[in-house]
Motif scaffolding. Structure first.
Motif, PDB file in Angstrom:
ATOM      1  N   ILE A   5       0.870  -1.175   0.000  1.00 53.88           N
ATOM      2  CA  ILE A   5       0.000   0.000   0.000  1.00 53.88           C
ATOM      3  C   ILE A   5       0.904   1.221   0.000  1.00 53.88           C
ATOM      4  CG2 ILE A   5      -1.788   1.281   1.216  1.00 53.88           C
ATOM      5  CD1 ILE A   5      -2.631  -1.335   2.525  1.00 53.88           C
ATOM      6  N   GLU A   6       0.788   2.046  -1.041  1.00 58.19           N
ATOM      7  CA  GLU A   6       1.636   3.230  -1.178  1.00 58.19           C
ATOM      8  C   GLU A   6       0.770   4.450  -1.440  1.00 58.19           C
ATOM      9  OE1 GLU A   6       4.177   2.369  -4.454  1.00 58.19           O
ATOM     10  OE2 GLU A   6       5.067   0.616  -3.488  1.00 58.19           O
ATOM     11  N   GLN A   7       1.121   5.551  -0.800  1.00 57.38           N
ATOM     12  CA  GLN A   7       0.424   6.808  -1.021  1.00 57.38           C
ATOM     13  C   GLN A   7       1.373   7.781  -1.693  1.00 57.38           C
ATOM     14  OE1 GLN A   7      -1.487   8.401   2.483  1.00 57.38           O
ATOM     15  NE2 GLN A   7      -1.787   6.346   3.321  1.00 57.38           N
ATOM     16  N   SER A   8       0.913   8.380  -2.783  1.00 60.46           N
ATOM     17  CA  SER A   8       1.689   9.439  -3.434  1.00 60.46           C
ATOM     18  C   SER A   8       0.899  10.739  -3.274  1.00 60.46           C
ATOM     19  CB  SER A   8       1.941   9.088  -4.899  1.00 60.46           C
ATOM     20  OG  SER A   8       0.731   9.087  -5.621  1.00 60.46           O
ATOM     21  N   ASP A   9       1.262  11.744  -4.057  1.00 59.06           N
ATOM     22  CA  ASP A   9       0.604  13.044  -3.928  1.00 59.06           C
ATOM     23  C   ASP A   9      -0.891  12.991  -4.223  1.00 59.06           C
ATOM     24  OD1 ASP A   9       2.936  14.240  -3.173  1.00 59.06           O
ATOM     25  OD2 ASP A   9       3.464  14.893  -5.200  1.00 59.06           O
ATOM     26  N   ASN A  10      -1.282  12.211  -5.222  1.00 57.43           N
ATOM     27  CA  ASN A  10      -2.695  12.213  -5.599  1.00 57.43           C
ATOM     28  C   ASN A  10      -3.292  10.825  -5.789  1.00 57.43           C
ATOM     29  OD1 ASN A  10      -1.251  11.644  -7.860  1.00 57.43           O
ATOM     30  ND2 ASN A  10      -2.260  13.140  -9.168  1.00 57.43           N
ATOM     31  N   THR A  11      -2.549   9.763  -5.488  1.00 56.10           N
ATOM     32  CA  THR A  11      -3.093   8.412  -5.660  1.00 56.10           C
ATOM     33  C   THR A  11      -2.765   7.531  -4.460  1.00 56.10           C
ATOM     34  OG1 THR A  11      -1.118   7.600  -6.799  1.00 56.10           O
ATOM     35  CG2 THR A  11      -2.917   8.441  -8.183  1.00 56.10           C
ATOM     36  N   ARG A  13      -2.129   3.561  -4.019  1.00 55.57           N
ATOM     37  CA  ARG A  13      -1.893   2.329  -4.763  1.00 55.57           C
ATOM     38  C   ARG A  13      -1.932   1.165  -3.780  1.00 55.57           C
ATOM     39  NH1 ARG A  13       0.366   1.039  -9.647  1.00 55.57           N
ATOM     40  NH2 ARG A  13       0.908   3.200  -9.987  1.00 55.57           N
ATOM     41  N   VAL A  14      -2.852   0.227  -4.054  1.00 57.72           N
ATOM     42  CA  VAL A  14      -2.964  -1.000  -3.271  1.00 57.72           C
ATOM     43  C   VAL A  14      -2.676  -2.140  -4.228  1.00 57.72           C
ATOM     44  CG1 VAL A  14      -4.440  -2.432  -1.829  1.00 57.72           C
ATOM     45  CG2 VAL A  14      -4.693   0.048  -1.792  1.00 57.72           C
ATOM     46  N   ASN A  15      -1.495  -2.749  -4.071  1.00 60.36           N
ATOM     47  CA  ASN A  15      -0.984  -3.752  -5.012  1.00 60.36           C
ATOM     48  C   ASN A  15      -0.977  -3.154  -6.412  1.00 60.36           C
ATOM     49  OD1 ASN A  15      -0.502  -5.574  -2.947  1.00 60.36           O
ATOM     50  ND2 ASN A  15      -2.470  -6.555  -3.175  1.00 60.36           N
ATOM     51  N   LYS A  16      -1.829  -3.619  -7.315  1.00 57.46           N
ATOM     52  CA  LYS A  16      -1.847  -3.094  -8.684  1.00 57.46           C
ATOM     53  C   LYS A  16      -2.976  -2.104  -8.936  1.00 57.46           C
ATOM     54  CE  LYS A  16       0.298  -7.168 -10.677  1.00 57.46           C
ATOM     55  NZ  LYS A  16       0.182  -8.247 -11.650  1.00 57.46           N
ATOM     56  N   ASP A  17      -3.845  -1.899  -7.956  1.00 57.13           N
ATOM     57  CA  ASP A  17      -4.979  -0.996  -8.115  1.00 57.13           C
ATOM     58  C   ASP A  17      -4.613   0.407  -7.651  1.00 57.13           C
ATOM     59  OD1 ASP A  17      -6.558  -3.145  -8.967  1.00 57.13           O
ATOM     60  OD2 ASP A  17      -7.152  -3.617  -6.915  1.00 57.13           O
ATOM     61  N   CYS A  18      -5.090   1.409  -8.404  1.00 54.27           N
ATOM     62  CA  CYS A  18      -4.844   2.809  -8.047  1.00 54.27           C
ATOM     63  C   CYS A  18      -6.171   3.513  -7.794  1.00 54.27           C
ATOM     64  CB  CYS A  18      -4.110   3.529  -9.171  1.00 54.27           C
ATOM     65  SG  CYS A  18      -2.413   3.016  -9.360  1.00 54.27           S
ATOM     66  N   TYR A  19      -6.198   4.328  -6.749  1.00 47.88           N
ATOM     67  CA  TYR A  19      -7.386   5.093  -6.392  1.00 47.88           C
ATOM     68  C   TYR A  19      -6.985   6.558  -6.263  1.00 47.88           C
ATOM     69  CZ  TYR A  19      -8.965   0.434  -5.062  1.00 47.88           C
ATOM     70  OH  TYR A  19      -9.283  -0.897  -5.068  1.00 47.88           O
ATOM     71  N   ASP A  20      -7.800   7.440  -6.811  1.00 47.27           N
ATOM     72  CA  ASP A  20      -7.571   8.874  -6.738  1.00 47.27           C
ATOM     73  C   ASP A  20      -7.864   9.345  -5.304  1.00 47.27           C
ATOM     74  OD1 ASP A  20      -7.233  11.548  -7.250  1.00 47.27           O
ATOM     75  OD2 ASP A  20      -9.105  11.765  -8.364  1.00 47.27           O
ATOM     76  N   LEU A  21      -6.896   9.991  -4.665  1.00 43.41           N
ATOM     77  CA  LEU A  21      -7.081  10.441  -3.280  1.00 43.41           C
ATOM     78  C   LEU A  21      -8.194  11.474  -3.149  1.00 43.41           C
ATOM     79  CD1 LEU A  21      -3.459  10.706  -1.839  1.00 43.41           C
ATOM     80  CD2 LEU A  21      -5.240   9.078  -1.247  1.00 43.41           C
ATOM     81  N   ALA A 123      -1.581   1.153   9.986  1.00 44.66           N
ATOM     82  CA  ALA A 123      -0.660   2.282   9.807  1.00 44.66           C
ATOM     83  C   ALA A 123      -1.044   3.111   8.579  1.00 44.66           C
ATOM     84  CB  ALA A 123       0.772   1.769   9.673  1.00 44.66           C
ATOM     85  N   GLN A 124      -1.357   2.462   7.488  1.00 43.77           N
ATOM     86  CA  GLN A 124      -1.742   3.180   6.267  1.00 43.77           C
ATOM     87  C   GLN A 124      -3.082   3.887   6.448  1.00 43.77           C
ATOM     88  OE1 GLN A 124      -0.084   3.850   3.547  1.00 43.77           O
ATOM     89  NE2 GLN A 124       1.713   2.683   4.177  1.00 43.77           N
ATOM     90  N   ALA A 125      -4.003   3.273   7.180  1.00 45.02           N
ATOM     91  CA  ALA A 125      -5.300   3.915   7.439  1.00 45.02           C
ATOM     92  C   ALA A 125      -5.109   5.179   8.277  1.00 45.02           C
ATOM     93  CB  ALA A 125      -6.242   2.945   8.139  1.00 45.02           C
ATOM     94  N   ALA A 126      -4.213   5.130   9.256  1.00 48.43           N
ATOM     95  CA  ALA A 126      -3.946   6.318  10.075  1.00 48.43           C
ATOM     96  C   ALA A 126      -3.337   7.439   9.231  1.00 48.43           C
ATOM     97  CB  ALA A 126      -3.013   5.955  11.229  1.00 48.43           C
ATOM     98  N   ARG A 127      -2.386   7.088   8.357  1.00 47.87           N
ATOM     99  CA  ARG A 127      -1.785   8.095   7.471  1.00 47.87           C
ATOM    100  C   ARG A 127      -2.828   8.690   6.534  1.00 47.87           C
ATOM    101  NH1 ARG A 127       2.695   6.085   3.986  1.00 47.87           N
ATOM    102  NH2 ARG A 127       2.604   8.218   3.258  1.00 47.87           N
ATOM    103  N   LEU A 128      -3.692   7.849   6.010  1.00 44.25           N
ATOM    104  CA  LEU A 128      -4.708   8.316   5.072  1.00 44.25           C
ATOM    105  C   LEU A 128      -5.748   9.190   5.779  1.00 44.25           C
ATOM    106  CD1 LEU A 128      -5.464   8.163   2.116  1.00 44.25           C
ATOM    107  CD2 LEU A 128      -6.771   6.109   2.609  1.00 44.25           C
ATOM    108  N   LYS A 129      -6.114   8.840   7.017  1.00 45.03           N
ATOM    109  CA  LYS A 129      -7.050   9.676   7.768  1.00 45.03           C
ATOM    110  C   LYS A 129      -6.473  11.053   8.045  1.00 45.03           C
ATOM    111  CE  LYS A 129      -9.693   6.061  10.058  1.00 45.03           C
ATOM    112  NZ  LYS A 129      -9.983   5.365  11.319  1.00 45.03           N
ATOM    113  N   GLU A 130      -5.182  11.114   8.345  1.00 39.01           N
ATOM    114  CA  GLU A 130      -4.513  12.421   8.542  1.00 39.01           C
ATOM    115  C   GLU A 130      -4.606  13.257   7.284  1.00 39.01           C
ATOM    116  OE1 GLU A 130      -0.434  12.233   9.654  1.00 39.01           O
ATOM    117  OE2 GLU A 130      -0.862  11.195  11.534  1.00 39.01           O
TER     118      GLU A 130
END
Length: 133
Positions: A5-11, A13-21, A123-130
């Motif tokens: 699970i990776e977070q960039s500036d605007n996406t 990425r969970v494995n191969k799927d990308c979601y717009d933040l 951990a990723q959910a906490a970062r994303l909630k912030e």
């Protein structure tokens, strides 16, 4: 297999799927209990059983009720067993706002049965909630 699970500036990425933040409304991590996994396995058993009911010969063709009921019963048991063996214990879910008339709905982005992945999910959910505010 570890889940990436990776977070960039605007996406996101969970494995191969990308979601717009910009479209993510919320995030949650679920620890599924035994009842959730049991429901999922029973549902899979019912689905496999109903598919085999379609291919089972009628009583007039088979001449025996045992044959007519045996295939769907075997299908139910094998489907329920496969559902129980393959069920995940942890889910990483996002509340996503779709561009079409589907609207906002919860999507399970990742599933796992490993505690290490559960810690990554939290951990990723906490970062994303912030980030979402």
């Amino acid at each position: 297999m570890a889940i990436a699970i990776e977070q960039s500036d605007n996406t996101l990425r969970v494995n191969k799927d990308c979601y717009d933040l910009g479209r993510i409304v919320g995030v949650q991590v679920k620890a599924l209990g035994w009842m959730d996994r049991l429901k999922k396995s029973l549902l899979l058993g019912v689905v496999t059983s109903s598919v085999l009911f379609y291919f089972t010969p009628s009583y007039e063709q088979a001449g025996n009720w045992l044959i007519v009921l045996f295939l769907p019963l075997v299908g139910f048991l094998s489907g329920a067993l496969m559902g129980l063996l393959s069920s995940a214990k942890y889910e990483f879910c996002i509340e996503f706002s779709h561009a079409d008339e589907t609207g906002v709905q919860w999507i399970t982005a990742a599933r796992s049965r490993h505690v290490a992945d559960y810690e990554t999910f939290k951990a990723q959910a906490a970062r994303l909630k912030e980030r979402l505010g």
